[in-house]
Design a protein around this motif. Sequence first.
Motif, PDB file in Angstrom:
ATOM      1  N   ASP A  65     -50.473 113.760 -53.472  1.00 47.43           N
ATOM      2  CA  ASP A  65     -51.693 114.278 -52.865  1.00 47.43           C
ATOM      3  C   ASP A  65     -52.060 113.437 -51.639  1.00 47.43           C
ATOM      4  OD1 ASP A  65     -53.935 115.836 -52.485  1.00 47.43           O
ATOM      5  OD2 ASP A  65     -55.157 114.686 -53.898  1.00 47.43           O
ATOM      6  N   ILE A  66     -51.211 113.557 -50.589  1.00 45.20           N
ATOM      7  CA  ILE A  66     -51.469 112.857 -49.329  1.00 45.20           C
ATOM      8  C   ILE A  66     -51.182 113.823 -48.187  1.00 45.20           C
ATOM      9  CG2 ILE A  66     -50.896 110.567 -50.244  1.00 45.20           C
ATOM     10  CD1 ILE A  66     -48.222 110.790 -48.729  1.00 45.20           C
ATOM     11  N   VAL A  67     -51.726 113.516 -47.040  1.00 37.91           N
ATOM     12  CA  VAL A  67     -51.461 114.316 -45.849  1.00 37.91           C
ATOM     13  C   VAL A  67     -50.202 113.780 -45.184  1.00 37.91           C
ATOM     14  CG1 VAL A  67     -52.356 114.957 -43.573  1.00 37.91           C
ATOM     15  CG2 VAL A  67     -53.914 114.781 -45.523  1.00 37.91           C
ATOM     16  N   ILE A  68     -49.299 114.679 -44.817  1.00 34.74           N
ATOM     17  CA  ILE A  68     -48.091 114.266 -44.099  1.00 34.74           C
ATOM     18  C   ILE A  68     -48.518 113.771 -42.722  1.00 34.74           C
ATOM     19  CG2 ILE A  68     -45.905 115.029 -43.105  1.00 34.74           C
ATOM     20  CD1 ILE A  68     -45.821 117.169 -45.356  1.00 34.74           C
ATOM     21  N   ALA A  69     -48.028 112.601 -42.339  1.00 38.81           N
ATOM     22  CA  ALA A  69     -48.399 112.005 -41.054  1.00 38.81           C
ATOM     23  C   ALA A  69     -48.042 112.942 -39.907  1.00 38.81           C
ATOM     24  CB  ALA A  69     -47.690 110.670 -40.873  1.00 38.81           C
ATOM     25  N   ASP A  70     -48.842 112.897 -38.868  1.00 30.98           N
ATOM     26  CA  ASP A  70     -48.626 113.751 -37.706  1.00 30.98           C
ATOM     27  C   ASP A  70     -47.422 113.299 -36.888  1.00 30.98           C
ATOM     28  OD1 ASP A  70     -49.483 115.951 -36.018  1.00 30.98           O
ATOM     29  OD2 ASP A  70     -50.052 114.404 -34.564  1.00 30.98           O
ATOM     30  N   ASN A  71     -47.249 111.993 -36.745  1.00 30.94           N
ATOM     31  CA  ASN A  71     -46.147 111.461 -35.943  1.00 30.94           C
ATOM     32  C   ASN A  71     -44.939 111.128 -36.816  1.00 30.94           C
ATOM     33  OD1 ASN A  71     -47.500 111.551 -33.425  1.00 30.94           O
ATOM     34  ND2 ASN A  71     -48.655 109.731 -34.038  1.00 30.94           N
ATOM     35  N   PHE A  72     -43.761 111.404 -36.296  1.00 33.88           N
ATOM     36  CA  PHE A  72     -42.508 111.142 -36.987  1.00 33.88           C
ATOM     37  C   PHE A  72     -42.072 109.715 -36.683  1.00 33.88           C
ATOM     38  CE2 PHE A  72     -37.819 111.550 -37.402  1.00 33.88           C
ATOM     39  CZ  PHE A  72     -37.750 112.055 -38.690  1.00 33.88           C
ATOM     40  N   ASP A  73     -41.993 108.883 -37.709  1.00 41.02           N
ATOM     41  CA  ASP A  73     -41.618 107.474 -37.570  1.00 41.02           C
ATOM     42  C   ASP A  73     -40.239 107.280 -38.194  1.00 41.02           C
ATOM     43  OD1 ASP A  73     -41.273 104.713 -37.751  1.00 41.02           O
ATOM     44  OD2 ASP A  73     -43.356 104.339 -38.325  1.00 41.02           O
ATOM     45  N   ALA A  74     -39.205 107.390 -37.364  1.00 41.24           N
ATOM     46  CA  ALA A  74     -37.821 107.307 -37.852  1.00 41.24           C
ATOM     47  C   ALA A  74     -37.535 105.955 -38.505  1.00 41.24           C
ATOM     48  CB  ALA A  74     -36.834 107.570 -36.718  1.00 41.24           C
ATOM     49  N   HIS A  75     -38.136 104.888 -38.003  1.00 39.87           N
ATOM     50  CA  HIS A  75     -37.890 103.553 -38.582  1.00 39.87           C
ATOM     51  C   HIS A  75     -38.466 103.456 -39.993  1.00 39.87           C
ATOM     52  CE1 HIS A  75     -36.079 102.026 -34.961  1.00 39.87           C
ATOM     53  NE2 HIS A  75     -37.123 102.435 -34.255  1.00 39.87           N
ATOM     54  N   ALA A  76     -39.675 103.960 -40.193  1.00 42.94           N
ATOM     55  CA  ALA A  76     -40.279 103.951 -41.530  1.00 42.94           C
ATOM     56  C   ALA A  76     -39.482 104.842 -42.475  1.00 42.94           C
ATOM     57  CB  ALA A  76     -41.733 104.406 -41.469  1.00 42.94           C
ATOM     58  N   LEU A  77     -39.005 105.979 -41.967  1.00 41.55           N
ATOM     59  CA  LEU A  77     -38.181 106.875 -42.780  1.00 41.55           C
ATOM     60  C   LEU A  77     -36.884 106.188 -43.184  1.00 41.55           C
ATOM     61  CD1 LEU A  77     -37.605 109.628 -44.048  1.00 41.55           C
ATOM     62  CD2 LEU A  77     -36.741 110.381 -41.813  1.00 41.55           C
ATOM     63  N   GLN A  78     -36.244 105.513 -42.229  1.00 44.98           N
ATOM     64  CA  GLN A  78     -35.007 104.795 -42.544  1.00 44.98           C
ATOM     65  C   GLN A  78     -35.241 103.706 -43.578  1.00 44.98           C
ATOM     66  OE1 GLN A  78     -33.863 103.888 -38.410  1.00 44.98           O
ATOM     67  NE2 GLN A  78     -31.879 104.819 -38.912  1.00 44.98           N
ATOM     68  N   ALA A  79     -36.372 103.033 -43.526  1.00 44.86           N
ATOM     69  CA  ALA A  79     -36.683 102.006 -44.529  1.00 44.86           C
ATOM     70  C   ALA A  79     -36.767 102.641 -45.920  1.00 44.86           C
ATOM     71  CB  ALA A  79     -37.981 101.291 -44.173  1.00 44.86           C
ATOM     72  N   ALA A  80     -37.400 103.809 -46.018  1.00 45.75           N
ATOM     73  CA  ALA A  80     -37.484 104.517 -47.305  1.00 45.75           C
ATOM     74  C   ALA A  80     -36.089 104.938 -47.773  1.00 45.75           C
ATOM     75  CB  ALA A  80     -38.393 105.737 -47.183  1.00 45.75           C
ATOM     76  N   ILE A  81     -35.271 105.407 -46.841  1.00 46.14           N
ATOM     77  CA  ILE A  81     -33.899 105.824 -47.172  1.00 46.14           C
ATOM     78  C   ILE A  81     -33.101 104.635 -47.683  1.00 46.14           C
ATOM     79  CG2 ILE A  81     -31.717 106.662 -46.198  1.00 46.14           C
ATOM     80  CD1 ILE A  81     -33.504 108.347 -44.230  1.00 46.14           C
ATOM     81  N   ARG A  82     -33.191 103.502 -46.978  1.00 47.99           N
ATOM     82  CA  ARG A  82     -32.447 102.298 -47.397  1.00 47.99           C
ATOM     83  C   ARG A  82     -32.900 101.837 -48.785  1.00 47.99           C
ATOM     84  NH1 ARG A  82     -30.044 104.163 -44.012  1.00 47.99           N
ATOM     85  NH2 ARG A  82     -29.539 103.388 -41.952  1.00 47.99           N
ATOM     86  N   GLY A  83     -34.193 101.894 -49.032  1.00 50.92           N
ATOM     87  CA  GLY A  83     -34.691 101.540 -50.361  1.00 50.92           C
ATOM     88  C   GLY A  83     -34.133 102.465 -51.425  1.00 50.92           C
ATOM     89  N   SER A  84     -34.033 103.732 -51.105  1.00 47.85           N
ATOM     90  CA  SER A  84     -33.459 104.704 -52.040  1.00 47.85           C
ATOM     91  C   SER A  84     -31.980 104.405 -52.273  1.00 47.85           C
ATOM     92  CB  SER A  84     -33.641 106.121 -51.487  1.00 47.85           C
ATOM     93  OG  SER A  84     -33.012 107.063 -52.310  1.00 47.85           O
ATOM     94  N   GLN A  85     -31.260 104.111 -51.196  1.00 47.97           N
ATOM     95  CA  GLN A  85     -29.825 103.820 -51.319  1.00 47.97           C
ATOM     96  C   GLN A  85     -29.569 102.576 -52.167  1.00 47.97           C
ATOM     97  OE1 GLN A  85     -28.758 103.614 -47.160  1.00 47.97           O
ATOM     98  NE2 GLN A  85     -28.234 105.800 -47.085  1.00 47.97           N
ATOM     99  N   ARG A  86     -30.484 101.614 -52.108  1.00 52.66           N
ATOM    100  CA  ARG A  86     -30.339 100.392 -52.915  1.00 52.66           C
ATOM    101  C   ARG A  86     -30.815 100.592 -54.353  1.00 52.66           C
ATOM    102  NH1 ARG A  86     -32.552  98.226 -48.127  1.00 52.66           N
ATOM    103  NH2 ARG A  86     -34.580  98.089 -49.143  1.00 52.66           N
ATOM    104  N   GLY A  87     -31.394 101.760 -54.650  1.00 56.55           N
ATOM    105  CA  GLY A  87     -31.896 102.030 -55.987  1.00 56.55           C
ATOM    106  C   GLY A  87     -33.282 101.460 -56.231  1.00 56.55           C
ATOM    107  N   GLU A  88     -33.942 100.954 -55.183  1.00 53.39           N
ATOM    108  CA  GLU A  88     -35.272 100.370 -55.313  1.00 53.39           C
ATOM    109  C   GLU A  88     -36.376 101.418 -55.202  1.00 53.39           C
ATOM    110  OE1 GLU A  88     -35.198  97.634 -52.076  1.00 53.39           O
ATOM    111  OE2 GLU A  88     -33.675  96.362 -53.019  1.00 53.39           O
ATOM    112  N   VAL A  89     -36.091 102.527 -54.542  1.00 51.26           N
ATOM    113  CA  VAL A  89     -37.071 103.582 -54.325  1.00 51.26           C
ATOM    114  C   VAL A  89     -36.548 104.857 -54.993  1.00 51.26           C
ATOM    115  CG1 VAL A  89     -38.183 105.050 -52.585  1.00 51.26           C
ATOM    116  CG2 VAL A  89     -37.873 102.600 -52.144  1.00 51.26           C
ATOM    117  N   ARG A  90     -37.283 105.338 -55.961  1.00 55.07           N
ATOM    118  CA  ARG A  90     -36.927 106.600 -56.621  1.00 55.07           C
ATOM    119  C   ARG A  90     -37.686 107.735 -55.962  1.00 55.07           C
ATOM    120  NH1 ARG A  90     -33.570 105.965 -61.390  1.00 55.07           N
ATOM    121  NH2 ARG A  90     -32.649 103.931 -61.003  1.00 55.07           N
ATOM    122  N   TYR A  91     -37.370 108.966 -56.340  1.00 55.51           N
ATOM    123  CA  TYR A  91     -37.885 110.129 -55.630  1.00 55.51           C
ATOM    124  C   TYR A  91     -39.410 110.229 -55.559  1.00 55.51           C
ATOM    125  CZ  TYR A  91     -37.661 114.782 -53.569  1.00 55.51           C
ATOM    126  OH  TYR A  91     -37.788 115.853 -52.735  1.00 55.51           O
TER     127      TYR A  91
END
Length: 131
Positions: A65-91
Amino acid sequence: MNESTQSIIRETVQASVEGRIHFGQVIGQLVTAGVESYLADYRAHRIVYYLPDGQTLDVPLDMPDIVIADNFDAHALQAAIRGSQRGEVRYPEFKRLSSEAGCIGYTVWIAGRHVSYFGRRGETHVEKFPD
């Protein structure tokens, strides 16, 4: 689409949204079901799974229940992706982090071994599957 394939997809979705399995396990189970690609649409709260023969399965997607940010932040997205790849961030957390990074959805190209992430203004970030 036969019931066995639907069951595998639905069980995989449930395990993923509950944070019980990681992205690599999701892909492995969807390959078993014959899924070629899938589209997660954060704004419509839907995921559509595609089989090579044109059959599809549309499944509801529970979103934080959050608003999707207006601006696309590729660096923040990549950080989330890397966390997911390491198994630290689940869906569940990934949906929140990627939404905060301005991601409105993504397409997972299983056969092509990459994910295309989208922003509100057509921005894209392509992430190849790790080896």
